[in-house]
Write a protein that holds these residues in place. Structure first.
Motif, short mmCIF file in Angstrom:
data_model
loop_
_atom_site.label_atom_id
_atom_site.label_comp_id
_atom_site.label_asym_id
_atom_site.label_seq_id
_atom_site.Cartn_x
_atom_site.Cartn_y
_atom_site.Cartn_z
N SER A 80 0.75 -1.28 0.06
CA SER A 80 -0.05 0.03 0.02
C SER A 80 0.93 1.22 -0.14
CB SER A 80 -0.94 -0.05 1.17
OG SER A 80 -0.17 0.14 2.46
N TYR A 81 0.50 2.31 -0.52
CA TYR A 81 1.03 3.50 -0.56
C TYR A 81 0.38 4.69 -0.06
CZ TYR A 81 3.52 7.73 -2.51
OH TYR A 81 4.08 8.94 -2.65
N SER A 82 0.91 5.25 0.91
CA SER A 82 0.00 6.69 1.48
C SER A 82 1.17 7.57 2.08
CB SER A 82 -0.93 6.14 2.47
OG SER A 82 -0.40 5.30 3.42
N ASN A 83 0.68 8.73 2.06
CA ASN A 83 1.55 9.84 2.87
C ASN A 83 2.92 9.74 2.33
OD1 ASN A 83 -0.60 10.76 4.42
ND2 ASN A 83 -0.35 8.83 5.68
N GLY A 84 3.06 9.56 0.85
CA GLY A 84 4.56 9.41 0.39
C GLY A 84 5.39 8.47 0.61
N ALA A 85 4.67 7.28 1.13
CA ALA A 85 5.73 6.20 1.39
C ALA A 85 4.78 5.07 1.10
CB ALA A 85 5.93 6.12 2.94
N ILE A 86 5.57 3.89 0.83
CA ILE A 86 5.13 2.70 0.07
C ILE A 86 5.45 1.64 1.46
CG2 ILE A 86 7.39 1.84 -0.74
CD1 ILE A 86 5.71 0.40 -2.96
N HIS A 87 4.35 0.70 1.64
CA HIS A 87 4.62 -0.15 2.76
C HIS A 87 4.19 -1.70 2.31
CE1 HIS A 87 3.95 3.55 5.31
NE2 HIS A 87 3.11 3.66 4.32
N ASP A 88 5.00 -2.58 2.91
CA ASP A 88 4.64 -3.85 2.70
C ASP A 88 3.40 -4.19 3.45
OD1 ASP A 88 4.83 -6.89 2.71
OD2 ASP A 88 7.20 -6.59 2.39
N LEU A 89 2.52 -4.97 3.00
CA LEU A 89 1.41 -5.31 3.75
C LEU A 89 1.49 -6.66 4.02
CD1 LEU A 89 -1.54 -4.50 0.89
CD2 LEU A 89 -1.16 -3.28 3.41
N GLY A 90 2.67 -7.45 3.90
CA GLY A 90 2.77 -8.66 4.76
C GLY A 90 2.16 -9.78 3.96
N GLY A 91 2.07 -10.79 4.40
CA GLY A 91 1.40 -12.11 3.98
C GLY A 91 2.20 -13.31 4.45
N ASP A 109 -9.82 -1.55 3.81
CA ASP A 109 -10.06 -3.11 3.53
C ASP A 109 -9.16 -3.40 2.21
OD1 ASP A 109 -11.38 -3.39 5.94
OD2 ASP A 109 -13.21 -2.54 4.76
N VAL A 110 -8.38 -4.24 2.27
CA VAL A 110 -7.46 -4.53 1.10
C VAL A 110 -7.81 -6.14 0.72
CG1 VAL A 110 -5.26 -4.88 0.01
CG2 VAL A 110 -5.90 -2.80 1.77
N VAL A 111 -8.13 -6.25 -0.51
CA VAL A 111 -8.37 -7.79 -0.90
C VAL A 111 -7.05 -7.94 -2.30
CG1 VAL A 111 -10.45 -8.05 -0.35
CG2 VAL A 111 -10.15 -7.06 -2.57
N GLY A 112 -7.03 -9.16 -2.46
CA GLY A 112 -6.10 -9.61 -3.51
C GLY A 112 -5.86 -11.05 -3.72
N VAL A 113 -4.79 -11.29 -4.23
CA VAL A 113 -4.45 -12.81 -4.21
C VAL A 113 -2.93 -13.04 -3.69
CG1 VAL A 113 -6.11 -13.02 -6.22
CG2 VAL A 113 -3.52 -12.40 -6.59
N PRO A 122 -3.54 -18.83 -8.65
CA PRO A 122 -3.81 -17.90 -7.26
C PRO A 122 -5.04 -18.18 -6.51
CG PRO A 122 -4.19 -16.59 -9.43
CD PRO A 122 -3.70 -17.78 -9.74
N THR A 123 -4.85 -17.73 -5.34
CA THR A 123 -5.93 -17.81 -4.33
C THR A 123 -6.31 -16.36 -3.86
OG1 THR A 123 -5.30 -19.92 -3.70
CG2 THR A 123 -6.69 -18.78 -2.28
N GLY A 124 -7.72 -16.09 -3.92
CA GLY A 124 -8.12 -14.89 -3.28
C GLY A 124 -7.90 -14.80 -1.77
N VAL A 125 -7.58 -13.64 -1.43
CA VAL A 125 -7.18 -13.49 0.07
C VAL A 125 -7.47 -11.99 0.63
CG1 VAL A 125 -5.28 -15.13 0.33
CG2 VAL A 125 -4.64 -12.85 -0.34
N ARG A 126 -7.70 -11.91 2.12
CA ARG A 126 -7.84 -10.43 2.38
C ARG A 126 -6.64 -10.37 3.21
NH1 ARG A 126 -12.77 -13.40 3.43
NH2 ARG A 126 -11.32 -14.84 4.80
N SER A 133 -5.73 -13.75 5.04
CA SER A 133 -6.62 -14.94 5.41
C SER A 133 -7.28 -15.19 3.87
CB SER A 133 -7.62 -14.39 6.37
OG SER A 133 -8.39 -13.43 5.82
N VAL A 134 -7.58 -16.47 3.73
CA VAL A 134 -7.95 -17.09 2.60
C VAL A 134 -9.56 -16.97 2.27
CG1 VAL A 134 -8.20 -19.09 1.18
CG2 VAL A 134 -6.25 -18.79 2.51
#
Length: 333
Positions: A80-91, A109-113, A122-126, A133-134
């Protein structure tokens, strides 16, 4: 239908990806392995997680961007990117698993794979609290043919999620009203139900996308239990829907003649219009696809400018504009 003034966002180098747009007129686009936010004639590089590459997939109304970026190890991670910085969302802590954030809502709220690197499943995750979480499986082929959601497209502020599962050469579109904990099949266009690809969703969970394979048509679905509506073409055979706003305007691409190549369109709920035909400053442009539209009628996408692929930003205007400094437009009196 208003006319539009076209802004050249910049040349697109490498793979073509969908650009996106929020209600405030901020656009995300990608070129040459870099993710950008564009606003008022200026693009800002979002940076990366150490591996030199990033891809932006969505932006919310607060200007928060999500996507995927490479680490120095070469592993793709959701960011995610906010306030001028990029952040690793983990996983996952497994180094063979790659992650990608594909959509974000107003609340963050972020969703992806996520997937084992190099596989096509790929598998859908939150993405939550530094982990994933799958999402729930769906019974694609009764009685025992369960499949994980393989692509997650969009999420609303009320946590409705749309995506699809790819299995056995067919695509089943799915809608969840509870953050991916349970899925309902989204009916496709009659005759093309075997392949339904949802691409975008508005706040009312109305979905735009593409139906079919080979013979592909743009659609809008306002009720998952009812057949989706074929939006037609500009005169040819093929079309596809990529974006939708809260007024059910749909944008995408369509053929004007059979085999004539894609042209960007906007469908206002009544008719489909070739965006190339309503530009105040067409110049050397051929608009090929429109990817997103917001409630102000601003549209973003890609096309060819003097023979090279470029990203564009369209500003609706009722009169030919008079230009002041870049990014400030005054309509002629």
């Amino acid at each position: 239908m208003s006319h539009y003034y076209i802004f050249d966002v910049g040349p697109i180098v490498g793979d073509l990806t969908l650009s996106r747009l929020n209600q405030g007129g901020q656009m995300i686009w990608n070129s040459g392995g870099h993710a950008y936010v564009y606003q008022n004639c200026t693009s800002r590089d979002l940076g990366n997680l150490g591996g030199g590459q990033s891809v932006a997939n969505d932006i919310n109304s607060n200007g928060v961007v999500v996507g995927k970026s490479k680490q120095s190890s070469g592993r793709w991670r959701a960011f995610s990117y906010s306030n001028g910085a990029i952040h690793d969302l983990g996983g996952s802590t497994n180094s063979l698993i790659w992650e990608e954030a594909t959509a974000i809502n107003f609340w963050g709220d972020v969703v992806g794979v996520e997937s084992v690197q190099g596989t096509l499943s790929p598998t859908g995750v939150r993405y939550q609290n530094g982990g994933t979480s799958v999402m729930a499986r769906f019974l694609v082929i009764p009685p025992s043919g369960w499949g994980f959601v393989t692509n997650v497209t969009a999420i609303t502020d009320s946590e409705d999620v749309v995506g699809y599962v790819w299995q056995g050469g067919a695509s089943t579109a799915l809608l969840s009203t509870n953050f991916g904990y349970q899925w309902t099949k989204l009916n496709g266009v009659p005759g093309l139900e075997f392949a339904t690809f949802p691409r975008a969703m508005n706040r009312y969970s109305h979905v735009a996308g593409e139906a079919g394979q080979g013979l592909v048509r743009a659609f809008i679905s306002r009720d998952p239990a009812s057949p989706a509506a074929d939006l037609g073409t500009l005169g040819g055979t093929l079309s596809g829907g990529y974006g939708i706003n809260n007024y059910d305007w749909v944008v995408g691409w369509a053929e004007a003649t059979n085999g004539g190549g894609p042209r960007a369109f906007v469908h206002d709920g009544t008719r489909m219009t070739d965006l190339n035909s309503i530009l105040w400053n067409p110049g050397g442009w051929l608009l090929r696809e429109a990817d997103a539209v917001n409630d102000a009628g601003q549209i973003v996408g890609s096309g060819v400018l003097n023979g090279q692929e470029h990203a564009f930003f369209l500003q609706p205007m009722s009169r030919p504009p008079q230009f002041l400094p870049c990014g400030i437009v005054a309509e002629a009196q």
